[in-house]
Design a protein around this motif. Structure first.
Motif, PDB file in Angstrom:
ATOM      1  N   HIS A 238      20.319 -19.870  23.095  1.00 20.14           N
ATOM      2  CA  HIS A 238      21.737 -20.226  23.022  1.00 20.14           C
ATOM      3  C   HIS A 238      22.554 -18.954  22.785  1.00 20.14           C
ATOM      4  CE1 HIS A 238      20.653 -24.460  22.809  1.00 20.14           C
ATOM      5  NE2 HIS A 238      19.739 -24.125  21.915  1.00 20.14           N
ATOM      6  N   PRO A 239      22.737 -18.132  23.822  1.00 24.07           N
ATOM      7  CA  PRO A 239      23.406 -16.837  23.622  1.00 24.07           C
ATOM      8  C   PRO A 239      24.865 -16.946  23.186  1.00 24.07           C
ATOM      9  CG  PRO A 239      22.988 -17.232  25.951  1.00 24.07           C
ATOM     10  CD  PRO A 239      22.324 -18.338  25.205  1.00 24.07           C
ATOM     11  N   GLY A 240      25.503 -18.065  23.423  1.00 21.77           N
ATOM     12  CA  GLY A 240      26.889 -18.222  23.001  1.00 21.77           C
ATOM     13  C   GLY A 240      27.027 -18.544  21.525  1.00 21.77           C
ATOM     14  N   SER A 241      25.931 -18.900  20.879  1.00 25.90           N
ATOM     15  CA  SER A 241      25.950 -19.219  19.460  1.00 25.90           C
ATOM     16  C   SER A 241      25.471 -18.020  18.660  1.00 25.90           C
ATOM     17  CB  SER A 241      25.043 -20.413  19.177  1.00 25.90           C
ATOM     18  OG  SER A 241      25.524 -21.548  19.838  1.00 25.90           O
ATOM     19  N   LEU A 242      26.150 -17.721  17.589  1.00 26.73           N
ATOM     20  CA  LEU A 242      25.852 -16.526  16.815  1.00 26.73           C
ATOM     21  C   LEU A 242      25.293 -16.870  15.445  1.00 26.73           C
ATOM     22  CD1 LEU A 242      29.101 -14.500  17.590  1.00 26.73           C
ATOM     23  CD2 LEU A 242      26.885 -14.304  18.718  1.00 26.73           C
ATOM     24  N   VAL A 243      24.342 -16.066  15.004  1.00 24.74           N
ATOM     25  CA  VAL A 243      23.832 -16.160  13.640  1.00 24.74           C
ATOM     26  C   VAL A 243      24.803 -15.366  12.771  1.00 24.74           C
ATOM     27  CG1 VAL A 243      21.903 -15.634  12.111  1.00 24.74           C
ATOM     28  CG2 VAL A 243      21.454 -16.342  14.467  1.00 24.74           C
TER      29      VAL A 243
END
Length: 129
Positions: free
Chosen positions: A101-106
């Motif tokens: 999920h590259p659009g979601s950030l940690v």
């Protein structure tokens, strides 16, 4: 070399502290450093892009916990008796999730929840007998 132990005990150099059994494994220090760098970079990206994806929304808190990532990992290690391998595998799970999920950030509002969840799953796979 002066030693403080007899022939049948491990050699300890005079003036050195003996190793402690509860010492934090070095791998936890490395993982916490890497996670702190990742969170700092992602916080910057979140400010630039005005938000982040919804796939990690279930892990978001209202505000970031006051405990640092390093101290949080230390507490998990101390109280759960998970092997250091669980923390490595947990980090791999977070990395795979971030790539899926590259659009979601940690970020700081979800990193602690992601860590405890991934370490728990890794513990179930690696440490349960």
């Amino acid at each position: 070399m002066l030693t403080a132990a007899g022939d049948d005990e491990p050699d300890l150099v005079v003036g050195q502290d003996p190793p402690t059994e509860a010492a934090t494994p070095r791998v936890l220090t490395i993982i916490s450093h890497v996670m702190e760098k990742l969170v700092a970079r992602n916080e910057w990206l979140a400010k630039q892009t005005k938000g982040f994806g919804k796939s990690l929304e279930a892990f978001h808190g209202v505000r970031a916990p006051s405990i640092s990532i390093g101290k949080y990992l230390d507490r998990i290690y101390k109280y759960t008796k998970c092997s250091p391998a669980c923390f490595v595998v947990g980090y791999v799970y977070i990395d795979r999730l971030a790539h899926k999920h590259p659009g979601s950030l940690v970020v700081s509002t979800n990193v602690h929840r992601l860590l405890v969840t991934c370490v728990m799953i890794a513990s179930k796979i690696l440490d349960d007998v």
